[in-house]
Design a protein around this motif. Sequence first.
Motif, PDB file in Angstrom:
ATOM      1  N   GLN A 133      -2.368  -1.069   1.441  1.00 31.78           N
ATOM      2  CA  GLN A 133      -3.102  -2.331   1.573  1.00 31.78           C
ATOM      3  C   GLN A 133      -3.385  -2.982   0.221  1.00 31.78           C
ATOM      4  OE1 GLN A 133      -3.738  -3.861   4.607  1.00 31.78           O
ATOM      5  NE2 GLN A 133      -2.345  -2.223   5.170  1.00 31.78           N
ATOM      6  N   ASP A 134      -3.339  -2.215  -0.855  1.00 28.71           N
ATOM      7  CA  ASP A 134      -3.627  -2.741  -2.187  1.00 28.71           C
ATOM      8  C   ASP A 134      -2.296  -2.959  -2.919  1.00 28.71           C
ATOM      9  OD1 ASP A 134      -4.028  -1.999  -5.278  1.00 28.71           O
ATOM     10  OD2 ASP A 134      -5.876  -2.896  -4.502  1.00 28.71           O
ATOM     11  N   PRO A 135      -2.043  -4.173  -3.420  1.00 28.48           N
ATOM     12  CA  PRO A 135      -0.747  -4.445  -4.053  1.00 28.48           C
ATOM     13  C   PRO A 135      -0.399  -3.500  -5.216  1.00 28.48           C
ATOM     14  CG  PRO A 135      -1.928  -6.491  -3.688  1.00 28.48           C
ATOM     15  CD  PRO A 135      -2.882  -5.373  -3.358  1.00 28.48           C
ATOM     16  N   SER A 136      -1.372  -3.116  -6.027  1.00 26.12           N
ATOM     17  CA  SER A 136      -1.046  -2.276  -7.187  1.00 26.12           C
ATOM     18  C   SER A 136      -0.652  -0.860  -6.769  1.00 26.12           C
ATOM     19  CB  SER A 136      -2.204  -2.250  -8.188  1.00 26.12           C
ATOM     20  OG  SER A 136      -3.348  -1.679  -7.590  1.00 26.12           O
ATOM     21  N   THR A 137      -1.345  -0.274  -5.801  1.00 27.74           N
ATOM     22  CA  THR A 137      -0.977   1.076  -5.360  1.00 27.74           C
ATOM     23  C   THR A 137       0.250   1.035  -4.454  1.00 27.74           C
ATOM     24  OG1 THR A 137      -2.673   0.925  -3.627  1.00 27.74           O
ATOM     25  CG2 THR A 137      -3.266   2.095  -5.654  1.00 27.74           C
ATOM     26  N   ARG A 138       0.414  -0.049  -3.704  1.00 28.13           N
ATOM     27  CA  ARG A 138       1.608  -0.223  -2.877  1.00 28.13           C
ATOM     28  C   ARG A 138       2.851  -0.263  -3.760  1.00 28.13           C
ATOM     29  NH1 ARG A 138       4.995  -3.941  -1.484  1.00 28.13           N
ATOM     30  NH2 ARG A 138       5.833  -4.042   0.618  1.00 28.13           N
ATOM     31  N   ASP A 139       2.769  -0.980  -4.892  1.00 29.29           N
ATOM     32  CA  ASP A 139       3.913  -1.088  -5.803  1.00 29.29           C
ATOM     33  C   ASP A 139       4.355   0.279  -6.329  1.00 29.29           C
ATOM     34  OD1 ASP A 139       3.938  -3.806  -5.416  1.00 29.29           O
ATOM     35  OD2 ASP A 139       3.053  -4.298  -7.372  1.00 29.29           O
ATOM     36  N   VAL A 140       3.412   1.182  -6.548  1.00 33.71           N
ATOM     37  CA  VAL A 140       3.772   2.525  -6.996  1.00 33.71           C
ATOM     38  C   VAL A 140       4.588   3.228  -5.914  1.00 33.71           C
ATOM     39  CG1 VAL A 140       2.847   4.817  -7.596  1.00 33.71           C
ATOM     40  CG2 VAL A 140       1.809   2.760  -8.566  1.00 33.71           C
ATOM     41  N   ILE A 141       4.176   3.103  -4.671  1.00 32.36           N
ATOM     42  CA  ILE A 141       4.837   3.789  -3.558  1.00 32.36           C
ATOM     43  C   ILE A 141       6.257   3.271  -3.331  1.00 32.36           C
ATOM     44  CG2 ILE A 141       4.745   4.148  -1.044  1.00 32.36           C
ATOM     45  CD1 ILE A 141       1.594   4.112  -1.479  1.00 32.36           C
ATOM     46  N   VAL A 142       6.459   1.968  -3.438  1.00 29.21           N
ATOM     47  CA  VAL A 142       7.776   1.390  -3.164  1.00 29.21           C
ATOM     48  C   VAL A 142       8.557   1.062  -4.436  1.00 29.21           C
ATOM     49  CG1 VAL A 142       7.070   0.542  -0.900  1.00 29.21           C
ATOM     50  CG2 VAL A 142       6.857  -0.965  -2.887  1.00 29.21           C
ATOM     51  N   GLU A 143       8.149   1.611  -5.570  1.00 29.28           N
ATOM     52  CA  GLU A 143       8.828   1.389  -6.859  1.00 29.28           C
ATOM     53  C   GLU A 143      10.335   1.641  -6.696  1.00 29.28           C
ATOM     54  OE1 GLU A 143      10.395   0.815 -10.264  1.00 29.28           O
ATOM     55  OE2 GLU A 143       8.244   0.423 -10.164  1.00 29.28           O
ATOM     56  N   PRO A 144      11.169   0.620  -6.931  1.00 27.08           N
ATOM     57  CA  PRO A 144      12.610   0.764  -6.702  1.00 27.08           C
ATOM     58  C   PRO A 144      13.291   1.833  -7.558  1.00 27.08           C
ATOM     59  CG  PRO A 144      12.023  -1.552  -7.072  1.00 27.08           C
ATOM     60  CD  PRO A 144      10.803  -0.738  -7.331  1.00 27.08           C
ATOM     61  N   GLU A 145      12.782   2.077  -8.758  1.00 23.82           N
ATOM     62  CA  GLU A 145      13.418   3.046  -9.656  1.00 23.82           C
ATOM     63  C   GLU A 145      13.041   4.495  -9.355  1.00 23.82           C
ATOM     64  OE1 GLU A 145      15.754   2.114 -11.882  1.00 23.82           O
ATOM     65  OE2 GLU A 145      15.471   0.151 -10.948  1.00 23.82           O
ATOM     66  N   ALA A 146      12.071   4.710  -8.494  1.00 24.97           N
ATOM     67  CA  ALA A 146      11.585   6.075  -8.224  1.00 24.97           C
ATOM     68  C   ALA A 146      12.674   6.928  -7.578  1.00 24.97           C
ATOM     69  CB  ALA A 146      10.344   6.030  -7.345  1.00 24.97           C
ATOM     70  N   GLU A 147      12.746   8.169  -8.034  1.00 29.66           N
ATOM     71  CA  GLU A 147      13.658   9.170  -7.485  1.00 29.66           C
ATOM     72  C   GLU A 147      12.884  10.395  -7.012  1.00 29.66           C
ATOM     73  OE1 GLU A 147      16.730  10.190 -10.367  1.00 29.66           O
ATOM     74  OE2 GLU A 147      16.546   8.177 -11.222  1.00 29.66           O
ATOM     75  N   HIS A 148      11.725  10.618  -7.617  1.00 25.93           N
ATOM     76  CA  HIS A 148      10.938  11.823  -7.345  1.00 25.93           C
ATOM     77  C   HIS A 148       9.488  11.461  -7.057  1.00 25.93           C
ATOM     78  CE1 HIS A 148      14.091  13.077 -10.348  1.00 25.93           C
ATOM     79  NE2 HIS A 148      14.421  13.724  -9.243  1.00 25.93           N
ATOM     80  N   MET A 149       8.869  12.331  -6.256  1.00 23.20           N
ATOM     81  CA  MET A 149       7.460  12.142  -5.932  1.00 23.20           C
ATOM     82  C   MET A 149       6.733  13.468  -6.120  1.00 23.20           C
ATOM     83  SD  MET A 149       5.771  10.940  -2.307  1.00 23.20           S
ATOM     84  CE  MET A 149       5.420  12.524  -1.543  1.00 23.20           C
ATOM     85  N   GLY A 150       5.545  13.389  -6.662  1.00 22.94           N
ATOM     86  CA  GLY A 150       4.640  14.527  -6.699  1.00 22.94           C
ATOM     87  C   GLY A 150       3.421  14.167  -5.885  1.00 22.94           C
ATOM     88  N   PHE A 151       2.934  15.112  -5.096  1.00 22.36           N
ATOM     89  CA  PHE A 151       1.778  14.822  -4.263  1.00 22.36           C
ATOM     90  C   PHE A 151       0.947  16.088  -4.121  1.00 22.36           C
ATOM     91  CE2 PHE A 151      -0.205  14.543   0.007  1.00 22.36           C
ATOM     92  CZ  PHE A 151      -1.062  13.495  -0.264  1.00 22.36           C
TER      93      PHE A 151
END
Length: 193
Positions: A133-151
């Motif tokens: 719902q927040d544009p700044s945190t949404r952008d992190v999730i859908v970042e086009p260059e991302a290959e890996h995620m840590g959670f």
Amino acid sequence: MKRAFFLLISSLFLLTACETPAPAIGTDGKPVPRVYRISKAETSRVQFRMLDSVNALRQVEGARAVKLDATLNAAAATHARDMAVQNRPWHFGSDGSSPVERAWRAGYRQTMLGENISETFETELQTLAAWMQDPSTRDVIVEPEAEHMGFAWFQEPGGKIWWTLIMGGGPTPVQPAPNPLALLPQPEALPQG
């Protein structure tokens, strides 16, 4: 594409609504948070449920799927615990470290692209829905260059959960310079007088 995104977000909200009953009301008239407990045995299940949800959201945006990365998971776990110790959700470690420095320390040798954090009693899917719902945190999730995620997360005995999600990918960066604030004496190290 926008319609598919809104359908996916709506489904995510419905899923979170189904998994959480209405909260009880306390004597002060405010909702009493339902404690969502996560056992150590559930770690993989929770991480992969988040990974699948993130990848579904990324697919709607036309971004490639990401994979869980053990080093980013370790950096996320360390920061989640550190936020609990500091008792505040923020992106700097108690030693002044930045998200980039923590990813590097954990052994991640590609570019750290973003970090989302949260302090809540909500589940991982409710937290993901809030981030979307927040544009700044949404952008992190859908970042086009991302290959890996840590959670990862840290849960306090009272049930509060400190969540950390990290995205990384791309070329290997130069080793990050230390944060100048990390070189200053920490408040507990100052002389008493």
